[in-house]
Design a protein around this motif. Structure first.
Motif, PDB file in Angstrom:
ATOM      1  N   ALA A  58       7.611 -24.335 -33.576  1.00  0.00           N
ATOM      2  CA  ALA A  58       7.300 -23.802 -32.339  1.00  0.00           C
ATOM      3  C   ALA A  58       7.876 -22.412 -32.078  1.00  0.00           C
ATOM      4  O   ALA A  58       7.521 -21.676 -31.396  1.00  0.00           O
ATOM      5  CB  ALA A  58       8.245 -24.902 -31.615  1.00  0.00           C
ATOM      6  N   PHE A  59       8.880 -22.127 -33.111  1.00  0.00           N
ATOM      7  CA  PHE A  59       9.550 -20.797 -33.037  1.00  0.00           C
ATOM      8  C   PHE A  59       8.106 -19.579 -33.258  1.00  0.00           C
ATOM      9  O   PHE A  59       8.089 -18.496 -32.553  1.00  0.00           O
ATOM     10  CB  PHE A  59      10.534 -20.494 -34.166  1.00  0.00           C
ATOM     11  CG  PHE A  59      10.939 -19.179 -34.370  1.00  0.00           C
ATOM     12  CD1 PHE A  59      11.778 -18.539 -33.635  1.00  0.00           C
ATOM     13  CD2 PHE A  59      10.446 -18.340 -35.321  1.00  0.00           C
ATOM     14  CE1 PHE A  59      12.512 -17.442 -33.467  1.00  0.00           C
ATOM     15  CE2 PHE A  59      10.947 -17.085 -35.395  1.00  0.00           C
ATOM     16  CZ  PHE A  59      11.811 -16.479 -34.613  1.00  0.00           C
TER      17      PHE A  59
ATOM     18  N   GLY B 183       5.452 -13.981 -38.197  1.00  0.00           N
ATOM     19  CA  GLY B 183       5.735 -13.752 -36.799  1.00  0.00           C
ATOM     20  C   GLY B 183       5.194 -12.562 -36.187  1.00  0.00           C
ATOM     21  O   GLY B 183       4.441 -12.825 -35.078  1.00  0.00           O
ATOM     22  N   ARG B 184       5.253 -11.450 -36.839  1.00  0.00           N
ATOM     23  CA  ARG B 184       4.489 -10.238 -36.432  1.00  0.00           C
ATOM     24  C   ARG B 184       2.983 -10.572 -36.293  1.00  0.00           C
ATOM     25  O   ARG B 184       2.327 -10.009 -35.580  1.00  0.00           O
ATOM     26  CB  ARG B 184       4.928  -9.013 -37.220  1.00  0.00           C
ATOM     27  CG  ARG B 184       6.334  -8.785 -37.240  1.00  0.00           C
ATOM     28  CD  ARG B 184       6.790  -8.365 -35.759  1.00  0.00           C
ATOM     29  NE  ARG B 184       8.286  -8.051 -35.775  1.00  0.00           N
ATOM     30  CZ  ARG B 184       8.732  -7.949 -34.437  1.00  0.00           C
ATOM     31  NH1 ARG B 184       8.163  -8.320 -33.305  1.00  0.00           N
ATOM     32  NH2 ARG B 184      10.088  -7.484 -34.693  1.00  0.00           N
ATOM     33  N   ILE B 192       1.255 -13.189 -28.342  1.00  0.00           N
ATOM     34  CA  ILE B 192       2.609 -13.751 -27.871  1.00  0.00           C
ATOM     35  C   ILE B 192       3.799 -13.149 -28.242  1.00  0.00           C
ATOM     36  O   ILE B 192       3.708 -12.084 -29.043  1.00  0.00           O
ATOM     37  CB  ILE B 192       2.627 -15.263 -28.345  1.00  0.00           C
ATOM     38  CG1 ILE B 192       2.513 -15.416 -29.784  1.00  0.00           C
ATOM     39  CG2 ILE B 192       1.546 -16.062 -27.767  1.00  0.00           C
ATOM     40  CD1 ILE B 192       2.776 -16.517 -30.410  1.00  0.00           C
ATOM     41  N   LYS B 193       4.965 -13.542 -27.759  1.00  0.00           N
ATOM     42  CA  LYS B 193       6.101 -12.737 -28.149  1.00  0.00           C
ATOM     43  C   LYS B 193       6.842 -13.780 -28.975  1.00  0.00           C
ATOM     44  O   LYS B 193       7.178 -14.823 -28.622  1.00  0.00           O
ATOM     45  CB  LYS B 193       6.815 -12.703 -27.023  1.00  0.00           C
ATOM     46  CG  LYS B 193       6.577 -11.306 -26.271  1.00  0.00           C
ATOM     47  CD  LYS B 193       7.047 -10.005 -27.362  1.00  0.00           C
ATOM     48  CE  LYS B 193       6.535  -8.722 -26.719  1.00  0.00           C
ATOM     49  NZ  LYS B 193       6.610  -7.722 -27.749  1.00  0.00           N
ATOM     50  N   VAL B 194       7.048 -13.774 -30.423  1.00  0.00           N
ATOM     51  CA  VAL B 194       7.719 -14.638 -31.205  1.00  0.00           C
ATOM     52  C   VAL B 194       9.361 -14.176 -31.412  1.00  0.00           C
ATOM     53  O   VAL B 194      10.187 -14.710 -31.252  1.00  0.00           O
ATOM     54  CB  VAL B 194       7.220 -14.548 -32.816  1.00  0.00           C
ATOM     55  CG1 VAL B 194       8.049 -15.361 -33.693  1.00  0.00           C
ATOM     56  CG2 VAL B 194       5.935 -15.254 -32.568  1.00  0.00           C
ATOM     57  N   GLY B 199      14.215  -7.727 -31.867  1.00  0.00           N
ATOM     58  CA  GLY B 199      13.801  -7.973 -33.053  1.00  0.00           C
ATOM     59  C   GLY B 199      14.176  -9.353 -33.741  1.00  0.00           C
ATOM     60  O   GLY B 199      13.662  -9.517 -34.698  1.00  0.00           O
ATOM     61  N   TYR B 200      15.106 -10.089 -32.913  1.00  0.00           N
ATOM     62  CA  TYR B 200      15.431 -11.351 -33.614  1.00  0.00           C
ATOM     63  C   TYR B 200      14.911 -12.444 -32.612  1.00  0.00           C
ATOM     64  O   TYR B 200      14.454 -12.249 -31.482  1.00  0.00           O
ATOM     65  CB  TYR B 200      16.892 -11.717 -33.462  1.00  0.00           C
ATOM     66  CG  TYR B 200      17.611 -11.370 -32.221  1.00  0.00           C
ATOM     67  CD1 TYR B 200      17.776 -12.453 -31.662  1.00  0.00           C
ATOM     68  CD2 TYR B 200      18.217 -10.112 -31.973  1.00  0.00           C
ATOM     69  CE1 TYR B 200      18.545 -12.396 -30.344  1.00  0.00           C
ATOM     70  CE2 TYR B 200      19.064 -10.217 -30.612  1.00  0.00           C
ATOM     71  CZ  TYR B 200      19.058 -11.280 -29.866  1.00  0.00           C
ATOM     72  OH  TYR B 200      19.817 -11.153 -28.715  1.00  0.00           O
TER      73      TYR B 200
END
Lengths: 167, 200
Positions: A58-59, B183-184, B192-194, B199-200
């Motif tokens: 989900a992260f 993630g990027r 979306i924003k991960v 930056g964490y």
């Protein structure tokens, strides 16, 4: 508003929208409270390591999540937590029953009562024990902090806090 | 059916799917074929790739998510099928690359080798759509329908055991870099924003 309502409210404030859970009698009321919220996707799992995996996935979908389980399950899944979340530096927010405490006289909880926290320390998983209702409002801060720590974080709920009688 | 050939067919039909790879041979072959950074190559947590993919799929319900599981990883956590079935994710396809051995550890035989029916197990767990595909022609023929169908869908890909696992080396990055690249890639692909503003 009872203690489980308060914890749920703070999880909502922290932005949590998914909860992966496996029952333990101390946290069942919290699981039921979270499951009642239509804004939070409830994912019951088959074993506790899966709560970690669901939340890790989900992260990467940009969804804030929480893993809720008993202390026994946490003890058994710490190694898998390490190879998945420490390996990839993935934050996972865990809420865990503080089973095996001095006021928990179930014989099958005694090992986790003695060994879970030393094990968390060995892995360098941060944790905090919440014993009083006025500490619940620290959950949003804890949530932000665990993301910064980039690893699993464990919030233990005590018997006293939860008002457990017979479990 | 060679794993590399099966991966080429999957890659050709992938479309916009985000892919999660269990650690080991299937991940290495997917990397060899695609070099894709919007795939997550799990380097630990054996047995947890499918459940990780489930968490991802539930979080991005409009995006197809594929998990390239392995038979070893599936056997380590068969309960993942129950967890998946409990959610009935419409955007999740669960492929299992089944070579009947632990290829990355000298081809040691899989537990109950030749004795298990993974598609039957998946159906029994509550995933109604479960098929075995054991040759490239059938994979080419069936994949468009599998891709188009709503999930969950369980596809057991019976492939040949191959002796040289290093023929396809792993992705050239790992650990925290895997987190940030994937993630990027999710942020760029899905908007979306991960990660947060710091930056964490």
């Amino acid at each position: 508003m009872d203690v489980n309502d308060q914890i749920h409210a703070q999880l909502v404030k922290a932005g949590v929208r998914l909860a992966a859970t496996l029952p333990d009698d101390w946290v069942n009321s919290l699981i039921r409270r979270v499951a009642k919220d239509n804004q939070i996707r409830h994912v019951p799992v088959g074993r506790e390591a899966e709560t970690i995996a669901v939340c890790a996935g989900a992260f990467f979908g940009g969804v804030r999540s929480v893993a809720i389980m008993g202390n026994t399950g946490l003890l058994t899944c710490t190694g898998e937590m390490a190879t998945l979340t420490l390996r990839h530096a993935i934050p996972v927010f865990c809420i865990v029953s503080g089973r095996g405490s001095i006021d928990d006289h179930k014989v099958y909880q005694e090992v986790q009562g003695r060994r879970t926290i030393p094990l968390l320390q060995a892995y360098d998983y941060p944790y905090r024990v919440i014993d009083k209702a006025d500490e619940i409002e620290s959950i949003p801060d804890a949530y932000e902090w665990h993301r910064l720590q980039k690893r699993p974080f464990v919030l233990f709920l005590t018997k006293k806090l939860l008002g457990v009688k017979n479990a | 059916m060679k794993t590399n050939d099966a991966m080429r067919v999957l890659a050709a039909h992938r479309g916009d799917a985000v892919v999660v790879c269990a650690l080991g041979m299937a991940a290495n072959e997917w990397w060899a074929v695609t070099r894709s950074e919007d795939s997550f190559y799990m380097h630990g947590g054996m047995g947890l790739a499918a459940t990780f993919a489930l968490g991802l799929a539930l979080s991005i319900p409009e995006t197809p998510v594929w998990v390239l599981n392995s038979d070893g990883s599936l056997c380590m956590n068969l309960g993942c099928l129950l967890t998946e079935a409990g959610q009935q994710p419409k955007n999740l396809k669960h492929f299992v690359v089944d070579n009947q051995c632990y290829q990355t550890v000298e081809n040691m035989p899989m537990v109950n080798q030749n004795g298990a029916d993974y598609t039957a197990i998946a159906r029994g767990a509550g995933i109604a759509q479960a098929v075995l595909v054991d040759n490239l022609a059938d994979l080419e023929r069936q994949l468009p329908e599998i891709v188009a169908a709503p999930g969950p869908y369980f596809i057991q890909l019976r492939v040949d055991a191959e002796p040289d696992y290093q023929r396809a080396p792993p992705a050239t990055y790992e650990g925290p870099e895997m987190k940030y690249r994937f993630g990027r890639a999710m942020e760029k692909k899905l908007g979306i924003k991960v990660f947060g503003p710091r930056g964490y």
